[in-house]
Design a protein around this motif. Sequence first.
Motif, mmCIF file in Angstrom:
data_model
loop_
_atom_site.group_PDB
_atom_site.id
_atom_site.type_symbol
_atom_site.label_atom_id
_atom_site.label_comp_id
_atom_site.label_asym_id
_atom_site.label_seq_id
_atom_site.Cartn_x
_atom_site.Cartn_y
_atom_site.Cartn_z
ATOM 1 N N LYS A 327 24.013 -21.780 -85.072
ATOM 2 C CA LYS A 327 23.972 -23.247 -85.043
ATOM 3 C C LYS A 327 24.629 -23.765 -83.764
ATOM 4 O O LYS A 327 25.703 -23.318 -83.379
ATOM 5 C CB LYS A 327 24.713 -23.824 -86.261
ATOM 6 N N PHE A 328 23.950 -24.697 -83.114
ATOM 7 C CA PHE A 328 24.503 -25.319 -81.910
ATOM 8 C C PHE A 328 23.812 -26.669 -81.757
ATOM 9 O O PHE A 328 22.680 -26.758 -81.280
ATOM 10 C CB PHE A 328 24.238 -24.435 -80.681
ATOM 11 N N ASP A 329 24.470 -27.748 -82.240
ATOM 12 C CA ASP A 329 23.824 -29.061 -82.200
ATOM 13 C C ASP A 329 24.311 -29.869 -80.991
ATOM 14 O O ASP A 329 25.084 -29.384 -80.164
ATOM 15 C CB ASP A 329 24.027 -29.817 -83.515
ATOM 16 N N LEU A 330 23.866 -31.111 -80.917
ATOM 17 C CA LEU A 330 24.202 -31.942 -79.753
ATOM 18 C C LEU A 330 25.669 -32.358 -79.722
ATOM 19 O O LEU A 330 26.206 -32.656 -78.662
ATOM 20 C CB LEU A 330 23.297 -33.184 -79.727
ATOM 21 N N ASN A 331 26.333 -32.376 -80.885
ATOM 22 C CA ASN A 331 27.787 -32.628 -80.907
ATOM 23 C C ASN A 331 28.516 -31.507 -80.178
ATOM 24 O O ASN A 331 29.477 -31.744 -79.431
ATOM 25 C CB ASN A 331 28.297 -32.717 -82.354
ATOM 26 N N ASP A 332 28.056 -30.261 -80.403
ATOM 27 C CA ASP A 332 28.670 -29.100 -79.739
ATOM 28 C C ASP A 332 28.435 -29.163 -78.231
ATOM 29 O O ASP A 332 29.331 -28.851 -77.439
ATOM 30 C CB ASP A 332 28.090 -27.800 -80.305
ATOM 31 N N LEU A 333 27.212 -29.553 -77.847
ATOM 32 C CA LEU A 333 26.899 -29.672 -76.424
ATOM 33 C C LEU A 333 27.799 -30.718 -75.770
ATOM 34 O O LEU A 333 28.331 -30.500 -74.672
ATOM 35 C CB LEU A 333 25.430 -30.057 -76.246
ATOM 36 N N ALA A 334 28.000 -31.859 -76.457
ATOM 37 C CA ALA A 334 28.875 -32.913 -75.920
ATOM 38 C C ALA A 334 30.298 -32.391 -75.742
ATOM 39 O O ALA A 334 30.961 -32.684 -74.734
ATOM 40 C CB ALA A 334 28.866 -34.125 -76.850
ATOM 41 N N ASP A 335 30.777 -31.589 -76.701
ATOM 42 C CA ASP A 335 32.124 -30.997 -76.591
ATOM 43 C C ASP A 335 32.231 -30.117 -75.351
ATOM 44 O O ASP A 335 33.235 -30.126 -74.641
ATOM 45 C CB ASP A 335 32.445 -30.156 -77.842
ATOM 46 N N GLN A 336 31.180 -29.316 -75.100
ATOM 47 C CA GLN A 336 31.183 -28.426 -73.941
ATOM 48 C C GLN A 336 31.225 -29.227 -72.637
ATOM 49 O O GLN A 336 31.974 -28.890 -71.718
ATOM 50 C CB GLN A 336 29.924 -27.549 -73.963
ATOM 51 N N LEU A 337 30.422 -30.295 -72.577
ATOM 52 C CA LEU A 337 30.390 -31.116 -71.369
ATOM 53 C C LEU A 337 31.747 -31.790 -71.129
ATOM 54 O O LEU A 337 32.221 -31.864 -70.001
ATOM 55 C CB LEU A 337 29.289 -32.184 -71.479
ATOM 56 N N LEU A 377 26.254 -37.421 -71.606
ATOM 57 C CA LEU A 377 27.148 -37.851 -72.694
ATOM 58 C C LEU A 377 26.760 -39.242 -73.212
ATOM 59 O O LEU A 377 26.854 -39.505 -74.411
ATOM 60 C CB LEU A 377 28.604 -37.851 -72.214
ATOM 61 N N ALA A 378 26.315 -40.117 -72.301
ATOM 62 C CA ALA A 378 25.885 -41.459 -72.712
ATOM 63 C C ALA A 378 24.671 -41.366 -73.639
ATOM 64 O O ALA A 378 24.580 -42.084 -74.638
ATOM 65 C CB ALA A 378 25.543 -42.302 -71.483
ATOM 66 N N ILE A 379 23.759 -40.442 -73.314
ATOM 67 C CA ILE A 379 22.559 -40.261 -74.148
ATOM 68 C C ILE A 379 22.959 -39.790 -75.545
ATOM 69 O O ILE A 379 22.519 -40.329 -76.556
ATOM 70 C CB ILE A 379 21.578 -39.260 -73.484
ATOM 71 N N ILE A 380 23.851 -38.779 -75.588
ATOM 72 C CA ILE A 380 24.274 -38.231 -76.885
ATOM 73 C C ILE A 380 25.013 -39.290 -77.696
ATOM 74 O O ILE A 380 24.826 -39.423 -78.904
ATOM 75 C CB ILE A 380 25.145 -36.964 -76.684
ATOM 76 N N SER A 381 25.847 -40.107 -77.014
ATOM 77 C CA SER A 381 26.613 -41.152 -77.710
ATOM 78 C C SER A 381 25.708 -42.238 -78.286
ATOM 79 O O SER A 381 26.092 -42.931 -79.233
ATOM 80 C CB SER A 381 27.624 -41.794 -76.755
ATOM 81 N N SER A 382 24.518 -42.407 -77.701
ATOM 82 C CA SER A 382 23.592 -43.453 -78.171
ATOM 83 C C SER A 382 22.762 -43.004 -79.365
ATOM 84 O O SER A 382 21.950 -43.775 -79.883
ATOM 85 C CB SER A 382 22.655 -43.866 -77.023
ATOM 86 N N MET A 383 22.944 -41.747 -79.782
ATOM 87 C CA MET A 383 22.193 -41.230 -80.933
ATOM 88 C C MET A 383 22.953 -41.476 -82.230
ATOM 89 O O MET A 383 24.177 -41.637 -82.221
ATOM 90 C CB MET A 383 21.959 -39.716 -80.773
ATOM 91 N N THR A 384 22.228 -41.462 -83.320
ATOM 92 C CA THR A 384 22.880 -41.557 -84.638
ATOM 93 C C THR A 384 23.456 -40.196 -84.993
ATOM 94 O O THR A 384 23.132 -39.180 -84.369
ATOM 95 C CB THR A 384 21.864 -41.963 -85.718
#
Length: 522
Positions: A327-337, A377-384
């Motif tokens: 499992k590796f979702d967009l929350n994890d990607l944001a953490d890495q960035l 990060l702005a893109i990920i933050s704009s998601m639900t």
Amino acid sequence: MFENLQDRLGSILNGLTGRGSLSEADVSAALREVRRALLEADVALEVVRTFTEKVREKAVGASVLKSIKPGQMVVKIVHDELVEMLGSEGVSVDLHAPAPVVIMMVGLQGSGKTTTTGKIAKRLTDREKKKVLMASLDTRRPAAQEQLRQLGVQTGIDTLPIVAGQSPTDIASRAVQAAKLGGHDVVILDTAGRTHIDEPLMLEMADIKKKANPHEILLVADSLTGQDAVNLARNFDERVGITGLVLTRMDGDGRGGAALSMRAVTGKPIKLIGTGERMNELDEFHPRRIADRILGMGDIVSLVEKAAENIDAEKARAMAEKMAKGKFDLNDLADQLRQMQKMGGMGGIMGLMPGMAGMKDKMASAGLNDKMFDRQLAIISSMTKAERANPDILKHSRKKRIAAGSGTDAAEINKLLKMHRGMADMMKAMGGKGKGGIMKQMMGGLAGKMGLGGIGGMPDLANMDPKQLEALQKQAEAAGLGKPGALPPGLGGLPGGLPGLGGSKLPGLGGLPGLPGFGKKK
């Protein structure tokens, strides 16, 4: 700060290392270029003369010209003399005195004294677990005392209550008394500056010194002022007697001559350097590490230290468990960035990696910069919450909404999703070997090659003293991490890479040109 000098010296010394043998004429020609490069970098003339003479003395000896690799011997001599010029060993702020230890900050107006006072207080509180009191003695500059009070509120550090109408010497006495009564370990006095050195300023500094009896007098100098910073240090030392230097704005685009000259000219150690505006962007000055960076050898110990500070062990364990399940979702990607941003962004990390400082320009031309991370990060933050957990549900209408919310477009969202898919596939392939993500993998690979243990191959730096860290540097060099142009062994062999950037591979950063999903620059 040292990029231009690094490029110049790198090309000069690479010309020597590529040859099978060297004559005295070769060494002399190279040293003429080194001399010119140092003068262009605004290093003091007397320092350049001494430096080149010492290098010449050692470099034209028979042991160099007849050695197996004479070019590399010359590089080593230049490196050793750079270290000597910068001060051999790093010197930290001395707190070995009866409490409260008084630290007096001096310097010209606008050099960053007040901000540096807050940074030092935060550093001593966080790292040394000291109870610190800050006091502003600047009664001339409007709101100077209020600025320090606000920094105290921001960092959670005590500041001396403001009493209108008191003179700087009275405030200094009150600060020391308040520190004694309050059980503080350290009191930092932020003195007033002027736009230039004048007699009233020096008399005021002398009066404060007499009244407060400081254990450390630190001169705060702006590294962008070049040779004037050297003259400033001389004047303050002659009149007040400084114990060390703090250079601010080392992240700027100045030529670096002040940093290289000040230690040699004044004989006073550079103790700290400001590397940014944030309150945690203050580093100890390590001459050997700076010399390594200037000669393109990277700074592996600083990189490992930064990783140890910024990688959260608990988060890393939780992520390793998720990756073990694929499992590796967009929350994890944001953490890495965010982790990469904390460590200084892509450029900051590359600058510390051996042999990779020169890749910054190539990455910039390929459109790989830290602004790109902000957009991601702005893109990920704009998601639900649901979209971040399950990117597959993102269809055209959702992408349109996210693009409007993040100030981007559908093409950038598609690049991000492509990047995420590439990384998720790699994490799945790695299974339980994920060890906590990109940064953990990068540092784990380095540490593993150096024979170090800890979580995910990371050494436990929390309990390491400076001698152990120096041993770590030697291990890095023994593993081939200290050679110009050498790629760290821990950074090869995993899927992906940075095609077009020298063929080197970084775990977790592969797939398409540059980082996965970023596509070609248009």
